[in-house]
Design a protein around this motif. Structure first.
Motif, PDB file in Angstrom:
ATOM      1  N   CYS A  27      19.632  40.487  49.383  1.00  0.00           N
ATOM      2  CA  CYS A  27      20.528  41.632  49.298  1.00  0.00           C
ATOM      3  C   CYS A  27      20.799  42.171  50.704  1.00  0.00           C
ATOM      4  O   CYS A  27      20.195  41.709  51.687  1.00  0.00           O
ATOM      5  CB  CYS A  27      19.907  42.732  48.437  1.00  0.00           C
ATOM      6  N   GLU A  50      29.725  45.275  44.038  1.00  0.00           N
ATOM      7  CA  GLU A  50      28.325  44.878  44.220  1.00  0.00           C
ATOM      8  C   GLU A  50      27.488  45.948  44.906  1.00  0.00           C
ATOM      9  O   GLU A  50      26.302  45.744  45.158  1.00  0.00           O
ATOM     10  CB  GLU A  50      28.246  43.563  45.008  1.00  0.00           C
ATOM     11  N   GLY A  75      18.405  40.296  37.811  1.00  0.00           N
ATOM     12  CA  GLY A  75      19.306  39.921  36.728  1.00  0.00           C
ATOM     13  C   GLY A  75      18.810  40.335  35.376  1.00  0.00           C
ATOM     14  O   GLY A  75      19.222  39.759  34.360  1.00  0.00           O
ATOM     15  N   LEU A  81      25.750  43.850  36.276  1.00  0.00           N
ATOM     16  CA  LEU A  81      25.635  42.504  36.793  1.00  0.00           C
ATOM     17  C   LEU A  81      26.408  42.377  38.095  1.00  0.00           C
ATOM     18  O   LEU A  81      27.457  42.989  38.278  1.00  0.00           O
ATOM     19  CB  LEU A  81      26.166  41.482  35.778  1.00  0.00           C
ATOM     20  N   ALA A  83      28.491  39.946  40.524  1.00  0.00           N
ATOM     21  CA  ALA A  83      29.271  38.723  40.401  1.00  0.00           C
ATOM     22  C   ALA A  83      28.658  37.594  41.208  1.00  0.00           C
ATOM     23  O   ALA A  83      28.117  37.805  42.300  1.00  0.00           O
ATOM     24  CB  ALA A  83      30.704  38.982  40.856  1.00  0.00           C
ATOM     25  N   SER A  84      28.770  36.403  40.650  1.00  0.00           N
ATOM     26  CA  SER A  84      28.243  35.230  41.332  1.00  0.00           C
ATOM     27  C   SER A  84      28.966  35.048  42.663  1.00  0.00           C
ATOM     28  O   SER A  84      30.179  35.168  42.752  1.00  0.00           O
ATOM     29  CB  SER A  84      28.452  33.994  40.453  1.00  0.00           C
ATOM     30  N   GLY A  85      28.211  34.777  43.714  1.00  0.00           N
ATOM     31  CA  GLY A  85      28.778  34.587  45.031  1.00  0.00           C
ATOM     32  C   GLY A  85      28.784  35.838  45.874  1.00  0.00           C
ATOM     33  O   GLY A  85      29.070  35.790  47.069  1.00  0.00           O
ATOM     34  N   SER A  86      28.476  36.975  45.250  1.00  0.00           N
ATOM     35  CA  SER A  86      28.412  38.240  45.984  1.00  0.00           C
ATOM     36  C   SER A  86      26.959  38.643  46.170  1.00  0.00           C
ATOM     37  O   SER A  86      26.142  38.461  45.272  1.00  0.00           O
ATOM     38  CB  SER A  86      29.149  39.344  45.220  1.00  0.00           C
ATOM     39  N   LYS A  87      26.658  39.205  47.308  1.00  0.00           N
ATOM     40  CA  LYS A  87      25.306  39.678  47.565  1.00  0.00           C
ATOM     41  C   LYS A  87      25.227  41.165  47.236  1.00  0.00           C
ATOM     42  O   LYS A  87      26.068  41.956  47.681  1.00  0.00           O
ATOM     43  CB  LYS A  87      24.930  39.468  49.031  1.00  0.00           C
TER      44      LYS A  87
END
Length: 784
Positions: A27, A50, A75, A81, A83-87
């Motif tokens: 993170c 995010e 998770g 949640l 998003a995938s690809g975001s830190k």
């Protein structure tokens, strides 16, 4: 790119890594010990989903305690949640980088996050310090590299204005010095003068509708730019500053003058303040004092006294005095108080000065033709100026002052011209003639004669200008009223059936009768019957239904308003004329080709009342203000003239502008240019009249519900429609409007079978949407 986008770009860039030699960070930690960024986090989250926030448990705001943040990272929280690809980015208000590093001394509530300093990365400056707002704006390394002041006031202001700062485009900031004034102006909307005026107008309400940050920014801007602390000094101190216009306050005053009605309470605030204790202030006409309403009030008072004193002066001295007063007070018409309606006497003075200048000229010389030409060229402007001066004032005191000035310069002028007119006219020379010599005009085409009672010459000119400004074509024609100039005599004389009317012996009210039956026209019934029997349609009320016939219409309340209100008529004239103009437009819209505006007589308006001349009731059968019916055999020295409708029956005339009754401000029936010389108007729609003269409908036939029109002439661009009501486009009854073909024919079909046998109007519309022609018809055709 906006500032917020640059901020987000910097935050995301922090999580970049080299997968060849590094493990992806878990993170991004965003410590903010001073909570500088906290007020704008909601705004930033809108573009950065995010972004998670340390704090009280509010999952909808993506906010929660440390342990909850750890669960989100793992998770385990389905409702939040990343998003995938975001830190994930963790904003930590009240937490510094050092708080996380001292694990053994780390507060208990932060300990779940302490290990993230090793698995994650921290958004910080190159020197490892936390990013403050100032640092991000100013730094050339990782920041925006802007020119920012570093004093404490600027730091506080930028924090308060953070939301608005983030929404700015970075390019607009490159060449600016960002100091406390910049940020305070940003927070208050960027218009400090407007805000200051609103505060002066609204007082506490202004503060109520602003956040504490906005109020504080307003105070700081006022201190910085105007040298004034509204919080400490208050509204009245500000009102004094505004009125004195010192230094930068001159710009505030100038802005107020641009739109004073936006700030209706500011004059009241200034009135609460003590005006300069200076004799010059109260007596000088210099505009340097114009910001004080008290000064304007005094100037109006001085002008009121001066106008009242004019009543004792000879006419030539009164005219000179009005010219002097105009030089002194005329400039007040350019002040803010004039815009607010508080310079009514100064406004009236403009017209009084015109009255004074015009009445230097003489209308008491030459033949009747000379008098007519002089009055038509410039004399009517005297009466117009009189009306406008009375129209300018509202209060009784102001009206009395204006009246005093009018009496001094107007009465002598009107008296001289009336006496001269009366002197040179006799039974054979009066231009208005009599019923035996006057001819009935030929009215061509579809014409509506609109009778307006008491449309004096100057009002006729004003009506003409209104109509012309609305795009109508107006032809003016002078006319002389029938004598005596009262409605009973003069109204029938302008009707299209005047040749069917005569005066009977023994009539003491100057009311003529139907020539054939001797039935009196009193009450109007028999005049209307004469009209209808002669083929004229009577338009009542607001109707304007068009037909193939000519029409007679009566409209307007000028004469009755004059008798009821006296000089207060002047205030009603603008509305009365606008109503007449609207009526004329309505008639034309219904398909009439022209409107002929006629009137019976004018009138004299005399503030304070016309001078009274006695006449014994023993001599008269009846009397009006300016004329009387003399008993048979009675002798009088008063001038007498023949009655228009019966030359063997005379009436007595009040000489000059005298009146047989005391105190009458509004009167007619005598012989003067104001009462007798009137103006007729022929009004047409310029576009319609030009187009309708270029073609004609030669045939109109029905087959069932299909109507075929045949046209000759310049018909290109015409479209045909059929309506139930000619003036209402929405009353169209055809399936669709149709253009006229190249051979000059057009067919349209009525949609509703139930309309067969009903009256309708075929409308021809040009390519500009203007009515070009109109023909009345019966749906399905006339039945034999």
């Amino acid at each position: 790119m906006k500032v917020v986008q640059s901020l987000i770009k910097s935050l995301k860039k922090t999580s970049a890594y080299n997968p060849e030699v590094q493990v992806a960070p878990a993170c991004v930690l965003w410590p903010d010990k001073e909570r500088q960024w906290e007020s704008a986090i909601g705004l930033i989250q809108e573009s950065l989903p995010e972004l998670l926030v340390l704090g009280a448990y509010e999952p909808k705001a993506r906010k929660g305690p440390a342990i909850w943040l750890r669960c989100v990272l793992a998770g385990r929280i389905d409702e939040v949640l990343v998003a995938s690809g975001s830190k994930p980015i963790l904003y930590l208000p009240g937490v510094s980088r050092q708080d996380l590093r001292a694990v053994e001394n780390c507060p208990q509530e932060l300990k779940p996050l302490a290990e993230l300093q090793y698995r994650g990365v921290i958004w910080s400056q190159a020197n490892a310090k936390d990013w403050t707002i100032l640092a991000f704006l100013k730094s050339d390394t990782g920041g925006l590299g802007l020119d920012v002041s570093q004093d404490q006031d600027t730091k506080e202001a930028m924090t308060l204005a953070l939301d608005r700062l983030l929404d700015l485009d970075c390019k607009t900031l490159n060449d600016k010095r960002l100091d406390k004034d910049f940020f305070n102006n940003l927070l208050t909307g960027g218009d400090p003068i407007r805000d200051l005026l609103q505060w002066l107008d609204q007082e506490e309400t202004f503060k109520t509708f602003r956040t504490p940050a906005q109020w504080k920014a307003f105070v700081e801007v006022s201190k910085s730019q105007f040298g004034f602390n509204p919080q400490k000094l208050g509204v009245l101190a500000g009102a004094v500053k505004l009125a004195t216009q010192e230094g930068v306050w001159k710009a505030v005053w100038d802005r107020y003058c641009e739109a004073p009605k936006r700030y209706p309470k500011i004059p009241l605030q200034i009135r609460k303040c003590k005006a300069p204790d200076d004799t010059i202030f109260w007596t000088s006409s210099e505009e340097s004092f114009a910001a004080w309403p008290q000064w304007n009030d005094t100037q109006e008072k001085l002008l009121r006294e001066a106008l009242n004193s004019i009543s004792h002066l000879p006419a030539h001295e009164a005219r000179n005095r009005l010219s002097e007063l105009e030089k002194t007070h005329g400039k007040r018409r350019n002040t803010v108080w004039a815009d607010l309606g508080e310079c009514q006497l100064a406004r009236a003075l403009e017209h009084l000065a015109t009255l004074a200048e015009l009445t230097k000229n003489n209308l008491a010389a030459g033949k009747v033709e000379d008098l007519q030409k002089g009055y038509m060229d410039w004399g009517w402007k005297v009466d117009h100026a009189l009306m406008k001066s009375l129209e300018s004032v509202d209060t009784t005191g102001d009206s009395q002052a204006v009246s005093a000035a009018i009496q001094s310069v107007y009465f002598p002028w009107a008296e001289e011209s009336a006496k001269h007119l009366q002197k040179i006219l006799n039974r054979k020379k009066y231009p208005g003639g009599n019923c035996e010599t006057a001819k009935v005009p030929a009215y061509a085409g579809k014409t509506c004669v609109l009778f307006v009672d008491g449309l004096r010459f100057d009002l006729g000119r004003r009506l003409s200008e209104i109509l012309k400004s609305q795009g109508l074509e107006v032809v003016e024609e002078p006319a002389w009223a029938a004598l005596p100039s009262v409605t009973a005599t003069a109204k029938p004389a302008v009707s299209p059936v005047r040749d069917k009317i005569r005066g009977v012996e023994g009539n003491i009210d100057f009311e003529p009768a139907v020539a054939e039956t001797k039935q009196s026209l009193k009450g109007g019934y028999h005049l209307k019957k004469l009209l209808t029997d002669s083929g004229w349609t009577i338009l009542d009320g607001n109707s304007a239904e068009s037909s193939e016939m000519k029409a007679w219409c009566e409209f307007g309340d000028i004469d009755s308003e004059g008798h009821n209100r006296g000089i207060k008529l002047a205030k009603q004239v603008p509305n009365l004329l606008n109503e007449i103009a609207e009526r004329i437009r309505g008639i034309l819209a219904w398909g009439w080709q022209s409107v002929h505006v006629v009137t019976d007589h004018g009138w004299i308006l005399a503030p304070g009342g016309l001078p009274k001349i006695p006449i014994s009731s023993d001599l008269t059968e009846s009397q009006w203000g300016r004329c009387a019916s003399i008993k048979t055999g009675a002798m009088t020295d008063l001038p007498q003239l023949p009655w228009y409708w019966n030359k063997d029956h005379s009436f007595a005339l009040a000489p000059g502008i005298n009146c047989f009754k005391a105190g009458q401000e509004y009167a007619h029936g005598g012989l003067s240019l104001q009462e007798c010389l009137t103006l007729s108007l022929k009004v047409r729609d310029a576009a319609t009249s030009q187009r309708s003269d270029s073609f004609r409908v030669t045939d109109l036939s029905w087959k069932g519900l299909r109507c075929t029109i045949v046209i000759e002439g310049e018909f290109k661009g015409l479209t045909a429609d059929i309506r139930k009501d000619a003036g209402d486009e929405d009353s169209s009854i055809v399936v669709s409007k149709k253009p006229v073909k190249e051979n000059g024919t057009c067919s349209v079909v009525v949609e509703d079978e139930s309309l067969e046998g009903s009256k309708a109007f075929v409308m021809l519309i040009d390519d500009q949407g203007n009515l070009a022609a109109q023909v009345e018809t019966v749906v399905g055709g006339e039945k034999s």
